[in-house]
Design a protein around this motif. Sequence first.
Motif, PDB file in Angstrom:
ATOM      1  N   SER A 139     -29.785  85.884  41.670  1.00  8.91           N
ATOM      2  CA  SER A 139     -30.946  85.255  41.050  1.00  8.91           C
ATOM      3  C   SER A 139     -30.559  84.325  39.776  1.00  8.91           C
ATOM      4  N   LEU A 140     -31.067  83.144  40.050  1.00  3.78           N
ATOM      5  CA  LEU A 140     -30.803  82.201  39.358  1.00  3.78           C
ATOM      6  C   LEU A 140     -32.066  82.052  38.031  1.00  3.78           C
ATOM      7  N   ILE A 141     -33.059  82.924  38.312  1.00  4.11           N
ATOM      8  CA  ILE A 141     -34.059  82.975  37.047  1.00  4.11           C
ATOM      9  C   ILE A 141     -34.133  84.491  36.745  1.00  4.11           C
ATOM     10  N   SER A 142     -33.072  85.146  36.707  1.00  4.84           N
ATOM     11  CA  SER A 142     -33.086  86.495  36.015  1.00  4.84           C
ATOM     12  C   SER A 142     -34.023  87.480  36.691  1.00  4.84           C
ATOM     13  N   GLY A 143     -34.013  87.325  37.998  1.00  6.75           N
ATOM     14  CA  GLY A 143     -34.954  88.385  39.172  1.00  6.75           C
ATOM     15  C   GLY A 143     -36.389  88.268  38.979  1.00  6.75           C
ATOM     16  N   ASP A 144     -36.899  86.957  38.118  1.00  9.41           N
ATOM     17  CA  ASP A 144     -38.290  86.820  38.202  1.00  9.41           C
ATOM     18  C   ASP A 144     -39.129  86.273  39.317  1.00  9.41           C
ATOM     19  N   GLU A 145     -38.523  86.309  40.466  1.00  8.09           N
ATOM     20  CA  GLU A 145     -39.172  85.392  41.570  1.00  8.09           C
ATOM     21  C   GLU A 145     -40.571  85.988  41.881  1.00  8.09           C
ATOM     22  N   GLN A 146     -40.706  87.257  41.670  1.00  6.00           N
ATOM     23  CA  GLN A 146     -42.265  87.622  41.907  1.00  6.00           C
ATOM     24  C   GLN A 146     -43.077  87.509  41.111  1.00  6.00           C
ATOM     25  N   LEU A 147     -42.603  87.164  39.827  1.00  7.66           N
ATOM     26  CA  LEU A 147     -43.497  86.810  38.439  1.00  7.66           C
ATOM     27  C   LEU A 147     -43.707  85.325  38.843  1.00  7.66           C
ATOM     28  N   VAL A 148     -42.830  84.554  39.458  1.00  5.99           N
ATOM     29  CA  VAL A 148     -43.280  82.984  39.718  1.00  5.99           C
ATOM     30  C   VAL A 148     -44.316  83.084  40.825  1.00  5.99           C
ATOM     31  N   PHE A 149     -44.322  84.092  41.893  1.00  7.04           N
ATOM     32  CA  PHE A 149     -45.202  84.002  43.063  1.00  7.04           C
ATOM     33  C   PHE A 149     -46.304  84.103  42.358  1.00  7.04           C
ATOM     34  N   LEU A 150     -46.673  85.356  41.387  1.00  3.93           N
ATOM     35  CA  LEU A 150     -47.877  85.435  40.895  1.00  3.93           C
ATOM     36  C   LEU A 150     -48.359  84.459  40.085  1.00  3.93           C
ATOM     37  N   ALA A 151     -47.332  83.577  39.103  1.00  2.00           N
ATOM     38  CA  ALA A 151     -48.132  82.471  38.624  1.00  2.00           C
ATOM     39  C   ALA A 151     -48.566  81.302  39.456  1.00  2.00           C
ATOM     40  N   ILE A 152     -47.874  81.059  40.526  1.00  2.00           N
ATOM     41  CA  ILE A 152     -48.355  80.111  41.359  1.00  2.00           C
ATOM     42  C   ILE A 152     -49.813  80.503  41.980  1.00  2.00           C
TER      43      ILE A 152
END
Length: 186
Positions: A139-152
């Motif tokens: 991961s290039l964002i420290s494993g926060d992909e699912q948080l980005v999904f929720l932010a979107i």
Amino acid sequence: MTIDTFTSGRPAGDGRSAEAPATAGTSRDRACCVPRVGGAGRAPRLPADTAVKRGVDRFLPRWGWPAVAYFAAVAGLFGLAQHLPAPAYLAVDAAAFAAGGIWCALNFWRGRQAHCLLTGSGWLLLALFAAAEAGVGHSLISGDEQLVFLAILAIGLGFEAFWYLTHRTNAVTNGPAGQPRSAAGR
């Protein structure tokens, strides 16, 4: 329940009209003293004038148990990803993001739901990013992909709320009060 008007002479749900049956005492943009929003937070679907559009309408349930099952599967992929090591969890996340993005992109194409403009494109871009991360192996964002999904999702819903407050419809259209351009000019 809202009572909407129509101008095409065809009942709603016949695959050719995005509008609902007329009722006495209603106007084009209002239904019994309530702004026309396509019912229960849904933008009306655009006319299904091609075989592809009719196929998407059959494939893409917008509410009810089929919609719940689809998004439960996406949530299940999120849960599965939590138990996998990197690159595998990124690939599973990419699949979940793509599933959500495809749903919203098709929903925007067929009904112009305001939040789907942002969630569809945002989740598809996030799916590409997560797939690239899986290719890199971490991961290039420290494993926060699912948080980005929720932010979107939060940004998309906020956009739809703003759109509704300024346009009195949750459909992104070129016509008045949620009418597609072809119906607005009649």
